[in-house]
Design an enzyme around this catalytic site. Structure first.
Site, PDB file in Angstrom:
ATOM      1  N   ASP A 177      19.561 -15.120  11.827  1.00 51.38           N
ATOM      2  CA  ASP A 177      20.486 -14.062  12.226  1.00 51.38           C
ATOM      3  C   ASP A 177      21.557 -14.668  13.152  1.00 51.38           C
ATOM      4  O   ASP A 177      21.521 -15.872  13.443  1.00 51.38           O
ATOM      5  CB  ASP A 177      19.715 -12.902  12.871  1.00 51.38           C
ATOM      6  CG  ASP A 177      19.165 -13.253  14.246  1.00 51.38           C
ATOM      7  OD1 ASP A 177      19.393 -14.386  14.724  1.00 51.38           O
ATOM      8  OD2 ASP A 177      18.498 -12.391  14.837  1.00 51.38           O
TER       9      ASP A 177
ATOM     10  N   TRP B 280       2.846 -17.557 -14.330  1.00 55.48           N
ATOM     11  CA  TRP B 280       2.698 -16.198 -14.875  1.00 55.48           C
ATOM     12  C   TRP B 280       3.310 -16.092 -16.264  1.00 55.48           C
ATOM     13  O   TRP B 280       2.786 -15.375 -17.123  1.00 55.48           O
ATOM     14  CB  TRP B 280       3.334 -15.153 -13.958  1.00 55.48           C
ATOM     15  CG  TRP B 280       2.828 -15.122 -12.551  1.00 55.48           C
ATOM     16  CD1 TRP B 280       3.576 -14.983 -11.418  1.00 55.48           C
ATOM     17  CD2 TRP B 280       1.458 -15.216 -12.088  1.00 55.48           C
ATOM     18  NE1 TRP B 280       2.774 -14.991 -10.298  1.00 55.48           N
ATOM     19  CE2 TRP B 280       1.482 -15.133 -10.673  1.00 55.48           C
ATOM     20  CE3 TRP B 280       0.233 -15.369 -12.729  1.00 55.48           C
ATOM     21  CZ2 TRP B 280       0.307 -15.200  -9.906  1.00 55.48           C
ATOM     22  CZ3 TRP B 280      -0.926 -15.435 -11.969  1.00 55.48           C
ATOM     23  CH2 TRP B 280      -0.881 -15.352 -10.591  1.00 55.48           C
TER      24      TRP B 280
ATOM     25  N   THR C 251       1.085 -10.754  -9.939  1.00 57.52           N
ATOM     26  CA  THR C 251       0.251 -10.151  -8.881  1.00 57.52           C
ATOM     27  C   THR C 251       1.117  -9.364  -7.902  1.00 57.52           C
ATOM     28  O   THR C 251       1.354  -9.800  -6.775  1.00 57.52           O
ATOM     29  CB  THR C 251      -0.532 -11.244  -8.125  1.00 57.52           C
ATOM     30  OG1 THR C 251       0.403 -12.191  -7.586  1.00 57.52           O
ATOM     31  CG2 THR C 251      -1.519 -11.954  -9.029  1.00 57.52           C
ATOM     32  N   PRO C 252       1.621  -8.178  -8.301  1.00 58.78           N
ATOM     33  CA  PRO C 252       2.435  -7.382  -7.375  1.00 58.78           C
ATOM     34  C   PRO C 252       1.644  -6.920  -6.155  1.00 58.78           C
ATOM     35  O   PRO C 252       0.422  -6.790  -6.199  1.00 58.78           O
ATOM     36  CB  PRO C 252       2.896  -6.197  -8.223  1.00 58.78           C
ATOM     37  CG  PRO C 252       1.996  -6.165  -9.391  1.00 58.78           C
ATOM     38  CD  PRO C 252       1.521  -7.554  -9.625  1.00 58.78           C
TER      39      PRO C 252
ATOM     40  N   LYS D  63     -10.379  -5.280  -8.224  1.00 60.65           N
ATOM     41  CA  LYS D  63      -9.078  -5.443  -8.894  1.00 60.65           C
ATOM     42  C   LYS D  63      -8.011  -6.042  -7.985  1.00 60.65           C
ATOM     43  O   LYS D  63      -6.918  -6.346  -8.461  1.00 60.65           O
ATOM     44  CB  LYS D  63      -8.589  -4.087  -9.425  1.00 60.65           C
ATOM     45  CG  LYS D  63      -9.388  -3.579 -10.612  1.00 60.65           C
ATOM     46  CD  LYS D  63      -8.766  -2.293 -11.143  1.00 60.65           C
ATOM     47  CE  LYS D  63      -9.531  -1.780 -12.339  1.00 60.65           C
ATOM     48  NZ  LYS D  63      -9.070  -0.427 -12.728  1.00 60.65           N
TER      49      LYS D  63
HETATM   50  C1  LIG Z   1      -0.490  -2.064  -8.893  1.00 56.70           C
HETATM   51  C2  LIG Z   1      -0.638  -0.702  -9.566  1.00 56.70           C
HETATM   52  C3  LIG Z   1      -0.100  -0.769 -11.003  1.00 56.70           C
HETATM   53  C4  LIG Z   1      -2.142  -0.361  -9.591  1.00 56.70           C
HETATM   54  O1  LIG Z   1      -2.268   0.925 -10.121  1.00 56.70           O
HETATM   55  P1  LIG Z   1      -3.466   1.271 -11.159  1.00 56.70           P
HETATM   56  O2  LIG Z   1      -3.433   0.333 -12.318  1.00 56.70           O
HETATM   57  O3  LIG Z   1      -3.378   2.733 -11.443  1.00 56.70           O
HETATM   58  O4  LIG Z   1      -4.767   0.882 -10.352  1.00 56.70           O
HETATM   59  P2  LIG Z   1      -5.605   1.687  -9.243  1.00 56.70           P
HETATM   60  O5  LIG Z   1      -4.815   2.766  -8.574  1.00 56.70           O
HETATM   61  O6  LIG Z   1      -6.909   2.032  -9.891  1.00 56.70           O
HETATM   62  O7  LIG Z   1      -5.851   0.559  -8.154  1.00 56.70           O
HETATM   63  C5  LIG Z   1      -6.275  -0.743  -8.532  1.00 56.70           C
HETATM   64  C6  LIG Z   1      -6.717  -1.458  -7.315  1.00 56.70           C
HETATM   65  O8  LIG Z   1      -5.659  -1.476  -6.334  1.00 56.70           O
HETATM   66  C7  LIG Z   1      -6.154  -1.003  -5.079  1.00 56.70           C
HETATM   67  N1  LIG Z   1      -5.031  -0.388  -4.361  1.00 56.70           N
HETATM   68  C8  LIG Z   1      -4.100   0.433  -4.843  1.00 56.70           C
HETATM   69  N2  LIG Z   1      -3.206   0.747  -3.880  1.00 56.70           N
HETATM   70  C9  LIG Z   1      -3.609   0.095  -2.765  1.00 56.70           C
HETATM   71  C10 LIG Z   1      -3.095   0.010  -1.442  1.00 56.70           C
HETATM   72  N3  LIG Z   1      -1.963   0.631  -1.072  1.00 56.70           N
HETATM   73  N4  LIG Z   1      -3.754  -0.761  -0.557  1.00 56.70           N
HETATM   74  C11 LIG Z   1      -4.879  -1.428  -0.907  1.00 56.70           C
HETATM   75  N5  LIG Z   1      -5.408  -1.397  -2.166  1.00 56.70           N
HETATM   76  C12 LIG Z   1      -4.779  -0.628  -3.067  1.00 56.70           C
HETATM   77  C13 LIG Z   1      -7.271  -0.041  -5.470  1.00 56.70           C
HETATM   78  O9  LIG Z   1      -8.170   0.145  -4.389  1.00 56.70           O
HETATM   79  C14 LIG Z   1      -7.919  -0.825  -6.606  1.00 56.70           C
HETATM   80  O10 LIG Z   1      -8.620  -1.914  -6.075  1.00 56.70           O
HETATM   81  P3  LIG Z   1     -10.175  -2.252  -6.346  1.00 56.70           P
HETATM   82  O11 LIG Z   1     -10.908  -1.473  -5.307  1.00 56.70           O
HETATM   83  O12 LIG Z   1     -10.309  -3.724  -6.171  1.00 56.70           O
HETATM   84  O13 LIG Z   1     -10.499  -1.820  -7.765  1.00 56.70           O
HETATM   85  C15 LIG Z   1       0.127   0.433  -8.781  1.00 56.70           C
HETATM   86  O14 LIG Z   1      -0.523   0.601  -7.528  1.00 56.70           O
HETATM   87  C16 LIG Z   1       1.574   0.083  -8.551  1.00 56.70           C
HETATM   88  O15 LIG Z   1       2.372   0.051  -9.484  1.00 56.70           O
HETATM   89  N6  LIG Z   1       1.951  -0.182  -7.290  1.00 56.70           N
HETATM   90  C17 LIG Z   1       3.327  -0.594  -6.943  1.00 56.70           C
HETATM   91  C18 LIG Z   1       3.472  -2.098  -7.103  1.00 56.70           C
HETATM   92  C19 LIG Z   1       4.844  -2.533  -6.558  1.00 56.70           C
HETATM   93  O16 LIG Z   1       5.859  -2.063  -7.022  1.00 56.70           O
HETATM   94  N7  LIG Z   1       4.833  -3.437  -5.539  1.00 56.70           N
HETATM   95  C20 LIG Z   1       6.032  -3.857  -4.851  1.00 56.70           C
HETATM   96  C21 LIG Z   1       6.831  -4.909  -5.581  1.00 56.70           C
HETATM   97  S1  LIG Z   1       5.869  -6.003  -6.558  1.00 56.70           S
HETATM   98  C22 LIG Z   1       6.427  -7.598  -6.313  1.00 56.70           C
HETATM   99  O17 LIG Z   1       7.238  -7.809  -5.489  1.00 56.70           O
HETATM  100  C23 LIG Z   1       5.840  -8.664  -7.144  1.00 56.70           C
HETATM  101  C24 LIG Z   1       5.434  -9.854  -6.553  1.00 56.70           C
HETATM  102  C25 LIG Z   1       4.831 -10.831  -7.332  1.00 56.70           C
HETATM  103  C26 LIG Z   1       4.648 -10.638  -8.706  1.00 56.70           C
HETATM  104  O18 LIG Z   1       4.053 -11.609  -9.469  1.00 56.70           O
HETATM  105  C27 LIG Z   1       5.073  -9.467  -9.286  1.00 56.70           C
HETATM  106  C28 LIG Z   1       5.671  -8.477  -8.511  1.00 56.70           C
END
Ligand SMILES: CC(C)(COP(=O)(O)OP(=O)(O)OC[C@H]1O[C@@H](n2cnc3c(N)ncnc32)[C@H](O)[C@@H]1OP(=O)(O)O)[C@@H](O)C(=O)NCCC(=O)NCCSC(=O)c1ccc(O)cc1
Length: 142
Positions: free
Chosen positions: A17, A47, A59-60, A90
């Protein structure tokens, strides 16, 4: 035990900054780079190859925390120490400690999920169980 991989960063003028200290989102950017580097150093294919062979997109993040202890500035060499703190069904927790030598600068954790595009909804992403072979590659033998 999970492996620890170190990713080295040289802080550039453009990372800072106007006061000359690292602008905070850059620490998250370096943690993200270190997360990917961790898997590559453990022998996990990139990936784009896993997408082609197994449909794994990447791995989002579903959650992230960062704590800042000391400022860093341009010219500093920082080391991002990365390991998996916990494997769940997961998701896994990537723990990152950013150091300047012995000095703790910043630490953070990222909760990430392995995701695919479901065949019936190819525009969506969906979490899958952590692949056992990927977990094994990231774990020390002893
Ligand atoms: C990841 C998801 C598709 C998972 O959804 P679903 O497929 O319906 O799964 P579930 O809701 O059953 O949850 C799956 C697991 O996630 C866990 N989960 C879900 N939300 C959370 C939160 N907020 N905290 C902790 N754990 C969580 C949940 O407990 C399950 O874990 P286990 O206990 O181990 O089974 C959905 O939560 C989602 O789309 N979230 C938003 C993701 C996002 O946009 N992130 C920000 C940008 S991503 C990014 O920058 C990136 C970096 C690197 C990459 O390679 C790709 C992308």
């Amino acid at each position: 035990m999970t492996k620890t991989v170190v990713y080295e960063v040289e802080v550039m003028f453009g990372d800072c900054d106007p006061a000359g200290i690292v602008f905070y989102p850059n620490f998250s950017k370096w943690m993200d780079a270190s997360s990917l580097n961790f898997f590559r150093q453990c022998g996990v294919p990139p990936w784009r190859e896993l997408l082609r062979t197994r449909g794994i997109v990447g791995t989002p993040l579903v959650e992230a925390h960062v704590r800042f202890f000391r400022p860093a500035s341009y010219g500093d060499r920082l080391q991002v120490h990365t390991h998996v703190g916990e494997w769940r069904h997961k998701v896994f927790i990537h723990q990152h400690t950013i150091r300047r030598g012995d000095e703790l600068i910043c630490e953070g954790s990222e909760t990430r999920a392995f995701v695919i595009h479901p065949p019936d909804e190819p525009d969506r992403i969906k979490a899958i169980p952590v692949p056992a072979d990927v977990r094994a590659l990231c774990t020390d033998d002893q």
